[in-house]
Each structure stands twice: as C-alpha cells, then as structure tokens.
Scaffold this active site. Structure first.
Site, short mmCIF file in Angstrom:
data_model
loop_
_atom_site.label_atom_id
_atom_site.label_comp_id
_atom_site.label_asym_id
_atom_site.label_seq_id
_atom_site.Cartn_x
_atom_site.Cartn_y
_atom_site.Cartn_z
N SER A 145 4.11 1.53 -3.54
CA SER A 145 5.01 2.47 -4.17
C SER A 145 6.35 2.61 -3.58
O SER A 145 6.51 1.94 -2.80
CB SER A 145 4.32 4.08 -4.21
OG SER A 145 4.41 4.22 -2.84
N GLY A 185 7.90 14.86 4.31
CA GLY A 185 9.12 15.68 4.58
C GLY A 185 8.84 16.58 6.07
O GLY A 185 9.73 16.75 6.94
N GLU A 187 6.58 15.81 8.23
CA GLU A 187 6.60 14.87 9.67
C GLU A 187 7.97 14.31 9.93
O GLU A 187 8.33 14.62 11.33
CB GLU A 187 5.68 13.56 9.08
CG GLU A 187 4.21 14.04 9.24
CD GLU A 187 3.26 12.71 8.79
OE1 GLU A 187 3.80 11.58 8.88
OE2 GLU A 187 1.92 13.09 8.61
N HIS A 444 -18.26 19.46 26.12
CA HIS A 444 -17.25 20.55 26.73
C HIS A 444 -16.64 20.22 27.66
O HIS A 444 -17.31 19.55 28.88
CB HIS A 444 -18.37 21.86 26.90
CG HIS A 444 -17.72 22.85 27.68
ND1 HIS A 444 -17.06 23.60 26.82
CD2 HIS A 444 -17.54 23.26 28.86
CE1 HIS A 444 -16.50 24.64 27.63
NE2 HIS A 444 -16.79 24.61 28.77
C1 LIG Z 1 7.18 7.98 5.86
C2 LIG Z 1 5.91 7.70 5.57
C3 LIG Z 1 4.91 7.86 6.09
C4 LIG Z 1 3.29 7.77 5.81
N1 LIG Z 1 2.45 7.79 6.66
C5 LIG Z 1 1.00 7.71 6.42
C6 LIG Z 1 -0.06 8.10 7.11
O1 LIG Z 1 0.24 8.64 8.34
N2 LIG Z 1 -1.12 7.68 6.51
C7 LIG Z 1 -1.46 7.21 5.47
O2 LIG Z 1 -2.71 7.38 5.10
N3 LIG Z 1 -0.34 6.91 4.66
C8 LIG Z 1 0.83 7.20 4.93
N4 LIG Z 1 1.73 6.83 4.11
C9 LIG Z 1 1.46 6.37 2.80
C10 LIG Z 1 0.98 4.85 2.86
O3 LIG Z 1 2.29 4.12 3.40
C11 LIG Z 1 0.76 4.26 1.65
O4 LIG Z 1 -0.12 5.12 0.94
C12 LIG Z 1 0.33 2.83 1.85
O5 LIG Z 1 1.34 1.80 2.43
C13 LIG Z 1 -0.06 2.29 0.53
O6 LIG Z 1 -0.71 0.85 0.49
P1 LIG Z 1 -0.63 -0.24 -0.57
O7 LIG Z 1 -1.10 -1.36 -0.15
O8 LIG Z 1 -0.83 0.28 -1.90
O9 LIG Z 1 1.04 -0.32 -0.91
P2 LIG Z 1 2.42 -0.85 0.18
O10 LIG Z 1 2.05 -0.63 1.46
O11 LIG Z 1 3.50 -0.02 -0.56
O12 LIG Z 1 2.70 -2.16 -0.04
C14 LIG Z 1 3.07 -2.77 -0.99
C15 LIG Z 1 3.53 -4.16 -0.83
O13 LIG Z 1 3.83 -4.98 -1.99
C16 LIG Z 1 4.92 -5.61 -1.97
N5 LIG Z 1 5.35 -6.04 -3.26
C17 LIG Z 1 5.79 -5.18 -4.18
N6 LIG Z 1 5.79 -5.89 -5.40
C18 LIG Z 1 5.83 -7.01 -5.04
C19 LIG Z 1 5.94 -8.20 -5.94
N7 LIG Z 1 6.02 -8.32 -7.06
N8 LIG Z 1 5.67 -9.49 -4.96
C20 LIG Z 1 5.40 -9.36 -3.97
N9 LIG Z 1 5.15 -8.31 -3.26
C21 LIG Z 1 5.46 -7.07 -3.77
C22 LIG Z 1 5.78 -4.78 -1.37
O14 LIG Z 1 7.02 -5.29 -0.63
C23 LIG Z 1 4.94 -4.06 -0.21
O15 LIG Z 1 5.01 -4.73 1.12
C24 LIG Z 1 3.12 7.23 4.48
C25 LIG Z 1 4.31 6.88 3.80
C26 LIG Z 1 5.39 6.97 4.10
C27 LIG Z 1 6.67 6.43 3.16
#
Ligand SMILES: Cc1cc2nc3c(=O)[nH]c(=O)nc-3n(C[C@H](O)[C@H](O)[C@H](O)COP(=O)(O)OP(=O)(O)OC[C@H]3O[C@@H](n4cnc5c(N)ncnc54)[C@H](O)[C@@H]3O)c2cc1C
Length: 466
Positions: A145, A185, A187, A444
């Site tokens: 996302s 927001g 955090e 405890h």
């Molecule tokens: C500031 C912040 C803090 C967060 N803290 C937490 C937390 O403490 N705990 C928690 O559980 N979640 C947290 N999240 C949410 C968490 O980061 C996401 O839920 C998680 O990363 C989703 O994982 P994903 O594998 O679905 O996608 P992502 O981690 O978004 O990875 C997707 C990857 O796909 C790659 N990609 C996209 N399109 C293509 C393409 N066409 N070809 C090749 N590569 C591509 C991207 O570059 C990216 O590296 C946080 C998010 C943010 C922004």
C-alpha cells in the site's frame, strides 16, 4: 527462467510467503522494485517508526522521569541527526537480514518493477530500462500500500508530508499538525512531541483510534493530552495550504465553526490505499474492487486461479503480521496443506507510551452482534509492578460471554501491553474462558497480573487486588 512460485513485492507478506514456499520445496523468485528488501514495514513503516519511538522515549524519560527514580543528569539533550542515523542503521541491518534469508532459502531475488505479461509470465523492468520475463506456475501479488490523502490536499513532501517523509525529517518540527488520529499519526506525533514539538492532532471522527474499544480511545486521549498533545476530535479538515515555511490547516468543528491551525509541518495520516500501479493486472485478467484492492476469496486466490494476493493489497487490517500470516497461508495452500487464519485474532497495537493493544471484539461490536457479554476491568495503577516502574496509566479490560464465560475480546492500555496482548491471543485461540485466564498462575510482580485480575473480574466479579 521458470519458477513454481513468483512473488511480486518483498514486504512482510511477500518475503515471508517466499520463504515458506521455499521451505515447502518450491522453486521461488521474488521481485522488488526498490534496491532494499522488506517493503513498507522495514523501510518506511514498522521498524523505523519503532526505532524513533524508542529513542524519543529514552529522551523523554531522561527529561521527565529520571528524577523521580533518584537519577540526576545535567539537562538532557539529544542529537537528532544521530537519532535519525541510528534509525537508518536499524533499517539497514533489518533489510540486510531479509537478503540473507532469501539467499539461505535459495530464493532468486530480482530487482525491478514486476508487471504481468499474462497469467503466468511477469516482466521485470530494471532501473536501467532493460527487462526480462520470467514464468511462474503460481504468482503471489504482495505489492502492499501507499499513503492516501484527501482530494483537496497536495502532499509536497517538504512541509505537507506523509509518514514516509515524517520518518526522514532533518529537524524536529516546532509545531506538527497531524491530520488523522489513527495509529500512524499518534505514533509519529508521539515521537516529535517527546522531542519538544508542539503537536496538534485533528481527527474527523469523535474519538482517536476510532476503530478500537471506546474505553481505550478515552484512556489514550487522556494520557496523550497529559503529555501535552493537543487533540481535536470531530473536526473535519477543509483545507491545507502552504505559505513559505508555514502550513495553514483549516477545519470545521462539531458546531460548524471554522478553526485555523498554523504549523511548520503537516503530517497527513488519513490511511493507506492498496498499491497496484504498474502491475498491468489487466493483462492477467485480475479483478480489483472499486477501492483498488485486489479481490480474493477465502484462500487469497484472485479470480485467476493461479494468481493469489496477500497483505495490504487485499481486504482486512493493513498490518505487517496480518500480511505475514497470509503469506504463510498461501504458500501452504499451494503445497496442498489446509492452512487457516482467524482474522478475529489479529492483534491491533499502538506504540505510543503507554502502549495500546487489543484482540477480538470491542464492546460496540458485541452490542451490535447482540451478544450477551460481561466486562472485567483492572487498573494498571493497582499493580506493584506499575508502581515500581512508575508506569501507572492504563488498564486491562476483558470481555467474556455472559453464558459460557468464553473470552471474546481483550483491550489494554499500559506499559509493554504490545507484548502482553499475546497472552490474550493465545487464550482466545484455544477458546479459553475468563476463569481459565484467572486461574493461571502469573509471575509477580509483572504487568501480566492485570490480565489475570481483569479476567477474574469478568469471571466472578472479584478481582483480588482492587
Ligand atoms: C509509519 C508506519 C508504521 C507502521 N507500523 C506498523 C506496526 O508497528 N505494526 C504493523 O503490523 N504494521 C505497521 N505498519 C503497516 C505495515 O507496514 C504494512 O501493513 C505492511 O508493510 C504490509 O505488508 P505488505 O507485504 O502487504 O506490503 P509492503 O510492506 O507495502 O510491501 C510491498 C512491496 O512491494 C513492492 N512493490 C510494489 N509494486 C511492485 C511491483 N510492481 N514490482 C515490484 N515490487 C513492487 C514495494 O516496493 C514494497 O516493497 C506501519 C506502516 C507505516 C506506514
């Protein structure tokens, strides 16, 4: 090259599914468009935010709490650059760890943008413009996302920023305006509040963390306000304008009055949207919803039978651990196993201090489902452990079925509850009753005694230490 499984995206969903598929004997490739692996979570999400939260927490403690423990330090100060460099090192080590895991599991890593040629072929376009096509029997979309915004806000990435830029600022803002009182927001607002910024949160809904249990939102609001954060709920932002180094945010409150906020940075944290740009899903015939999510069935299978999707790009909570579980489920399903995820038991955590954590149903959800439930609540203040550390805010609240005593939801605010919540998740996975939890001997003094006490309060209405 031909693979059993191609994974597009190397976030927690993608890299975990690649590892599990390789463990189960598949020949696996993973494609990542950036030069580091780990996705949002490791690069611009969970890990860097926690690194800054931890550093700022140490500083805040030195300023506000050392003295009560009898420790004097001459006026504590911090080197923001060093803090940010440390965060970068933590990210580098962690993303490097993923590269190691890919090598260890014989997973081929391709750097470049992955896009479908058809349902079994993916083109990888590298930064230098060259490309190659690989073939996969099964393909997993794990493209994650991106931050979303409101239609009238233009993110300039300098003063009007998303979480990605907020993690890379070169200075501590004087006044950070945070639009959106959700997890991200609050955090990042906490990081800069602890480092001395004025922080104003503007939330459209009547409460911050609006999807969490109301008691939790109330307690968190109280504590954050005590720390000096300004929280404006039921305020709808109507405009965000930049004027030099200033950002002017206008919002309308419940009474219909227009309020103007002026700061030097504005963090727009109004949620995230699924990311599928550049994937050419149409070439494979993969359907997305109106909101841009890849449509999947219970097995995370898209409408094209050999293409699956996991993590933030599909329905459900946008959380790293949810993405990881889905990654495991798809890999095991492809290997002929019968895996399963209980989406009701995915913990939700906010890493403010005190922390917030929850699993299962909120009171509102139980009311809506017309479930007869009972509540047991225990204040952290009553624990010896809390008094010893000085972390007195918060509570544990256990919701249990009135007829069967089964634990249906656990909600916590307090020190280290991000770790504590797993006791509740394990109990609920095994469908424990409140009595079961109350009868387990808890060490405890620990914060976990609040779980036992709240469970006892839910079961027989008689907590021991209250
Ligand atoms: C500031 C912040 C803090 C967060 N803290 C937490 C937390 O403490 N705990 C928690 O559980 N979640 C947290 N999240 C949410 C968490 O980061 C996401 O839920 C998680 O990363 C989703 O994982 P994903 O594998 O679905 O996608 P992502 O981690 O978004 O990875 C997707 C990857 O796909 C790659 N990609 C996209 N399109 C293509 C393409 N066409 N070809 C090749 N590569 C591509 C991207 O570059 C990216 O590296 C946080 C998010 C943010 C922004």
């Amino acid at each position: 090259m031909k693979y059993d499984v191609i994974v597009i995206g190397s976030g927690p969903g993608g890299y975990i599914s690649a590892i599990r598929a390789a463990q189960l004997g598949s020949k696996v490739a993973i494609i990542e468009k950036y030069s580091t692996l780990g996705g949002t979570c490791l690069n611009v999400g969970c890990i860097p935010s926690k690194a800054l939260l931890d550093s700022s927490h140490h500083y805040y403690d030195a300023v506000h709490h050392f003295e009560e423990h009898g420790i004097s330090v001459e006026k504590p100060s911090f080197d923001f650059k060093k803090m940010v460099d440390r965060k970068a090192n933590v990210v580098e080590t962690t993303t490097g760890g993923i590269k190691y895991l890919m090598d260890k599991n014989n997973i081929d890593v391709y750097e470049g943008l992955g896009s479908f040629e058809d349902a079994t072929h993916v083109k990888i376009t590298k930064n230098d413009g060259t490309s190659e096509v690989i073939e996969g029997t099964n393909i997993i979309i794990a493209t994650g996302s991106k931050p979303s915004t409101l239609p009238f806000i233009s993110i300039d990435k300098e003063r009007v920023i998303t979480s990605t830029e907020a993690l890379k600022l070169q200075e501590v803002p004087k006044h950070l305006i945070v639009i959106g009182g959700g997890v991200i927001g609050l955090e990042l607002g906490s990081v800069y509040k602890r480092l001395g910024a004025e922080v104003t949160v503007i939330e459209f809904m009547p409460a911050i963390t609006p999807t969490m249990d109301k008691d939790v939102s109330k307690e968190l609001t109280k504590v954050l306000k005590k720390q000096g954060m300004k929280i404006n709920t039921s305020h709808g932002v109507t405009s965000v304008e930049r004027n030099g180094d200033e950002v002017i945010v206008k919002a309308t409150n419940k009474k219909g009055e227009e309020i103007t906020f002026t700061g030097d940075y504005c963090l727009v944290s109004v949620g995230r949207r699924p990311y599928t740009e550049g994937l050419a899903l149409d070439k494979a015939g993969v359907k997305v919803t109106e909101r841009g999510m890849v449509e999947v069935n219970d097995h995370l299978q898209t409408n094209v039978s050999n293409i699956y999707a996991i993590g933030d790009v599909v329905r459900g909570a946008m959380l790293a651990h949810k993405a990881e579980e889905e990654g495991v489920v798809v890999a095991e399903y492809l290997a002929g196993q019968k895996p399963h995820i209980d989406y009701n038991l995915i913990p939700g955590i906010v890493y403010t201090w005190p922390e917030v954590a929850a699993v299962g149903k909120t009171e509102d959800e139980l009311k809506e489902a017309k479930v007869d439930y009972k509540v047991g609540k225990f204040s952290m203040r009553a624990l010896g452990r809390s008094r010893a550390s000085g972390d007195l805010d918060g509570f544990v609240k256990v919701l249990a079925d009135k007829n069967t005593d089964e634990v249906l939801g656990v909600h916590m605010v307090g020190a280290r509850v991000a770790d504590l919540i797993m006791e509740a998740a394990v109990a609920m996975e095994y469908r424990a009753s409140a009595e079961d939890l109350a009868r387990i001997c808890h060490g405890h003094p620990t914060y976990s005694e609040a779980v036992k006490e709240a469970a006892k309060a839910a079961w027989d209405g008689q907590p021991l230490n209250a």
